[in-house]
Design a protein around this motif. Structure first.
Motif, PDB file in Angstrom:
ATOM      1  N   ALA A  31       0.830  -1.203   0.000  1.00 17.07           N
ATOM      2  CA  ALA A  31       0.000   0.000   0.000  1.00 17.07           C
ATOM      3  C   ALA A  31       0.864   1.252   0.000  1.00 17.07           C
ATOM      4  O   ALA A  31       0.564   2.234  -0.682  1.00 17.07           O
ATOM      5  N   GLY A  32       1.956   1.219   0.767  1.00 24.95           N
ATOM      6  CA  GLY A  32       2.858   2.359   0.794  1.00 24.95           C
ATOM      7  C   GLY A  32       3.479   2.612  -0.563  1.00 24.95           C
ATOM      8  O   GLY A  32       3.520   3.751  -1.047  1.00 24.95           O
ATOM      9  N   VAL A  33       3.942   1.552  -1.204  1.00 30.33           N
ATOM     10  CA  VAL A  33       4.542   1.684  -2.531  1.00 30.33           C
ATOM     11  C   VAL A  33       3.487   2.112  -3.553  1.00 30.33           C
ATOM     12  O   VAL A  33       3.735   2.979  -4.395  1.00 30.33           O
ATOM     13  N   ALA A  34       2.286   1.522  -3.463  1.00 26.90           N
ATOM     14  CA  ALA A  34       1.212   1.859  -4.405  1.00 26.90           C
ATOM     15  C   ALA A  34       0.842   3.336  -4.319  1.00 26.90           C
ATOM     16  O   ALA A  34       0.637   4.004  -5.338  1.00 26.90           O
ATOM     17  N   SER A  35       0.738   3.858  -3.104  1.00 27.73           N
ATOM     18  CA  SER A  35       0.342   5.258  -2.941  1.00 27.73           C
ATOM     19  C   SER A  35       1.402   6.206  -3.506  1.00 27.73           C
ATOM     20  O   SER A  35       1.080   7.205  -4.162  1.00 27.73           O
ATOM     21  N   LEU A  36       2.664   5.892  -3.277  1.00 29.15           N
ATOM     22  CA  LEU A  36       3.733   6.741  -3.797  1.00 29.15           C
ATOM     23  C   LEU A  36       3.847   6.628  -5.310  1.00 29.15           C
ATOM     24  O   LEU A  36       4.137   7.611  -6.007  1.00 29.15           O
ATOM     25  N   LEU A  37       3.581   5.431  -5.841  1.00 29.35           N
ATOM     26  CA  LEU A  37       3.577   5.238  -7.288  1.00 29.35           C
ATOM     27  C   LEU A  37       2.443   6.040  -7.923  1.00 29.35           C
ATOM     28  O   LEU A  37       2.633   6.705  -8.954  1.00 29.35           O
ATOM     29  N   ALA A  38       1.264   5.995  -7.322  1.00 30.74           N
ATOM     30  CA  ALA A  38       0.122   6.758  -7.837  1.00 30.74           C
ATOM     31  C   ALA A  38       0.429   8.253  -7.829  1.00 30.74           C
ATOM     32  O   ALA A  38       0.089   8.980  -8.769  1.00 30.74           O
ATOM     33  N   SER A  39       1.071   8.716  -6.775  1.00 30.59           N
ATOM     34  CA  SER A  39       1.435  10.132  -6.695  1.00 30.59           C
ATOM     35  C   SER A  39       2.428  10.507  -7.790  1.00 30.59           C
ATOM     36  O   SER A  39       2.312  11.564  -8.436  1.00 30.59           O
ATOM     37  N   CYS A  66      -1.918   0.937   5.255  1.00 25.01           N
ATOM     38  CA  CYS A  66      -0.738   1.615   4.714  1.00 25.01           C
ATOM     39  C   CYS A  66       0.171   2.123   5.825  1.00 25.01           C
ATOM     40  O   CYS A  66      -0.295   2.740   6.782  1.00 25.01           O
ATOM     41  N   PRO A  67       1.468   1.909   5.715  1.00 23.85           N
ATOM     42  CA  PRO A  67       2.396   2.464   6.700  1.00 23.85           C
ATOM     43  C   PRO A  67       2.461   3.988   6.598  1.00 23.85           C
ATOM     44  O   PRO A  67       1.895   4.611   5.692  1.00 23.85           O
ATOM     45  N   SER A  79      -6.837   5.825   2.273  1.00 25.06           N
ATOM     46  CA  SER A  79      -6.149   4.880   3.153  1.00 25.06           C
ATOM     47  C   SER A  79      -7.145   4.318   4.153  1.00 25.06           C
ATOM     48  O   SER A  79      -7.889   5.078   4.801  1.00 25.06           O
ATOM     49  N   VAL A  80      -7.147   3.005   4.303  1.00 25.79           N
ATOM     50  CA  VAL A  80      -8.097   2.326   5.188  1.00 25.79           C
ATOM     51  C   VAL A  80      -7.335   1.695   6.353  1.00 25.79           C
ATOM     52  O   VAL A  80      -6.356   0.973   6.144  1.00 25.79           O
ATOM     53  N   VAL A  81      -7.805   1.986   7.574  1.00 24.62           N
ATOM     54  CA  VAL A  81      -7.204   1.457   8.794  1.00 24.62           C
ATOM     55  C   VAL A  81      -8.248   0.626   9.522  1.00 24.62           C
ATOM     56  O   VAL A  81      -9.360   1.098   9.767  1.00 24.62           O
ATOM     57  N   LEU A  82      -7.898  -0.604   9.873  1.00 25.14           N
ATOM     58  CA  LEU A  82      -8.827  -1.488  10.568  1.00 25.14           C
ATOM     59  C   LEU A  82      -8.447  -1.620  12.034  1.00 25.14           C
ATOM     60  O   LEU A  82      -7.323  -2.021  12.371  1.00 25.14           O
ATOM     61  N   GLY A  83      -9.387  -1.301  12.914  1.00 27.04           N
ATOM     62  CA  GLY A  83      -9.197  -1.529  14.340  1.00 27.04           C
ATOM     63  C   GLY A  83      -7.913  -0.928  14.879  1.00 27.04           C
ATOM     64  O   GLY A  83      -7.550   0.209  14.596  1.00 27.04           O
ATOM     65  N   ASP A  84      -7.201  -1.719  15.673  1.00 27.32           N
ATOM     66  CA  ASP A  84      -5.969  -1.262  16.323  1.00 27.32           C
ATOM     67  C   ASP A  84      -4.714  -1.608  15.515  1.00 27.32           C
ATOM     68  O   ASP A  84      -3.608  -1.614  16.075  1.00 27.32           O
ATOM     69  N   ASP A  85      -4.879  -1.898  14.242  1.00 27.77           N
ATOM     70  CA  ASP A  85      -3.748  -2.267  13.382  1.00 27.77           C
ATOM     71  C   ASP A  85      -2.529  -1.393  13.690  1.00 27.77           C
ATOM     72  O   ASP A  85      -2.583  -0.160  13.607  1.00 27.77           O
ATOM     73  N   ALA A  86      -1.409  -2.032  14.006  1.00 22.93           N
ATOM     74  CA  ALA A  86      -0.211  -1.297  14.408  1.00 22.93           C
ATOM     75  C   ALA A  86       0.527  -0.668  13.239  1.00 22.93           C
ATOM     76  O   ALA A  86       1.180   0.368  13.402  1.00 22.93           O
ATOM     77  N   VAL A  87       0.428  -1.256  12.045  1.00 22.35           N
ATOM     78  CA  VAL A  87       1.271  -0.825  10.933  1.00 22.35           C
ATOM     79  C   VAL A  87       0.996   0.620  10.499  1.00 22.35           C
ATOM     80  O   VAL A  87       1.937   1.394  10.302  1.00 22.35           O
ATOM     81  N   PRO A  88      -0.265   1.049  10.336  1.00 15.70           N
ATOM     82  CA  PRO A  88      -0.480   2.452   9.945  1.00 15.70           C
ATOM     83  C   PRO A  88      -0.067   3.450  11.031  1.00 15.70           C
ATOM     84  O   PRO A  88       0.034   4.651  10.759  1.00 15.70           O
ATOM     85  N   ASP A 146      15.045  16.151  16.917  1.00 16.68           N
ATOM     86  CA  ASP A 146      14.750  16.980  15.748  1.00 16.68           C
ATOM     87  C   ASP A 146      15.022  16.256  14.436  1.00 16.68           C
ATOM     88  O   ASP A 146      14.449  16.611  13.400  1.00 16.68           O
ATOM     89  N   ASN A 147      15.911  15.271  14.453  1.00 17.35           N
ATOM     90  CA  ASN A 147      16.277  14.597  13.201  1.00 17.35           C
ATOM     91  C   ASN A 147      15.332  13.442  12.850  1.00 17.35           C
ATOM     92  O   ASN A 147      15.532  12.757  11.861  1.00 17.35           O
ATOM     93  N   ILE A 148      14.295  13.225  13.654  1.00 17.31           N
ATOM     94  CA  ILE A 148      13.317  12.183  13.363  1.00 17.31           C
ATOM     95  C   ILE A 148      12.031  12.847  12.881  1.00 17.31           C
ATOM     96  O   ILE A 148      11.426  13.642  13.604  1.00 17.31           O
ATOM     97  N   GLN A 149      11.625  12.538  11.658  1.00 11.96           N
ATOM     98  CA  GLN A 149      10.451  13.158  11.069  1.00 11.96           C
ATOM     99  C   GLN A 149       9.193  12.330  11.360  1.00 11.96           C
ATOM    100  O   GLN A 149       9.230  11.110  11.333  1.00 11.96           O
ATOM    101  N   ARG A 150       8.091  13.022  11.624  1.00 11.21           N
ATOM    102  CA  ARG A 150       6.819  12.342  11.853  1.00 11.21           C
ATOM    103  C   ARG A 150       6.118  12.175  10.504  1.00 11.21           C
ATOM    104  O   ARG A 150       5.890  13.144   9.788  1.00 11.21           O
ATOM    105  N   LEU A 151       5.789  10.933  10.157  1.00 12.78           N
ATOM    106  CA  LEU A 151       5.165  10.627   8.880  1.00 12.78           C
ATOM    107  C   LEU A 151       3.730  10.142   9.088  1.00 12.78           C
ATOM    108  O   LEU A 151       3.324   9.811  10.212  1.00 12.78           O
TER     109      LEU A 151
END
Length: 244
Positions: A73-81, A105-106, A123-132, A173-178
């Motif tokens: 999903a992460g690769v697909a979204s960036l490819l679509a963009s 999606c991560p 982007s679809v998130v189900l329940g408590d899924d940790a990955v997104p 500061d060097n860690i970005q929030r995504l």
């Protein structure tokens, strides 16, 4: 990894962006071929086209739908963009609408870039899924929260929101929030199974990990398939709703 897109500047997950950039040139010729064959088939059936027009049903225009689950999903979204912004690079004479559906999606883009995809990525998130919800930033937040809660200092806050705010303030500061890209939809998983409703989320709603017994199991593809199928059936029956 720093990224410029649609006059915006931000950050993207380097590994998934690299994968999307490598896949694009390999997949684009097949996509172009499929679109050309679809248009040729429509041109060969003028009678069907006339019947459709009389019935008020026009030929469905060609469009590209990109989808994936988890890393895909992460690769697909960036490819679509990439394709939306730069085209397929195959010399097609007109733009073809591109839509992306990203399941589990991560976190792949900084906030502004993620929100810039609202009009074509879902982007679809189900329940408590940790990955997104999982990234270096949220992992650091969790670590700092555990340290704060286990501290002997009685002045440390124990309220959830205060602890979360304190933990986030300690992020280097060097860690970005995504964030996952585009519009975020939450499907709730209950003891009885998924319910019939989709909930529109803000990016801030998935800024932290949820620790639960279902945080890994809810990531499985069959769980997403069941949840989406349940919502689709409810929508067909007129029983589905989207909560904003």
């Amino acid at each position: 990894m720093r990224l410029e897109s649609q006059d915006l500047e931000g950050f993207a997950h380097e590994g998934m962006l690299t994968a999307a950039q490598r896949l694009g040139p390999n997949l684009a010729p097949a996509v172009k071929d499929g679109i050309e064959r679809l248009r040729a088939r429509q041109a060969e059936t003028p009678q069907a086209s006339s019947i459709n027009k009389m019935a008020g049903v026009g030929q469905r225009p060609a469009k590209i739908i990109v989808c994936g689950h988890s890393l895909g999903a992460g690769v697909a979204s960036l490819l679509a963009s990439e394709w939306r912004e730069h085209g397929l690079g195959t010399g097609m004479d007109e733009a073809v609408p591109i839509t992306c559906f990203a399941f589990a999606c991560p976190q792949v883009l900084s906030r502004d870039l993620a929100q810039s995809m609202d009009d074509f990525c879902y982007s679809v998130v189900l329940g408590d899924d940790a990955v997104p919800r999982l990234s270096l930033a949220t992992a650091c937040d969790l670590r700092e929260s555990v340290i704060l809660l286990s501290s002997d200092d009685q002045q440390q806050a124990t309220d959830h929101d205060l602890v979360a705010a304190q933990a986030r303030s300690l992020l280097p500061d060097n860690i970005q929030r995504l964030y996952p890209p585009g519009q975020l939809y939450y499907l709730r998983a209950t003891v009885e199974g998924p319910d019939n409703h989709a909930y529109l989320l803000e990016s801030s709603d998935i800024e932290e990990l949820i620790i639960s017994s279902d945080m890994l199991a809810s990531h499985m593809p069959h769980r997403y398939l069941a949840a989406v199928s349940n919502v689709e059936e409810a929508d067909t029956a007129g029983e589905c709703s989207v909560h904003l």
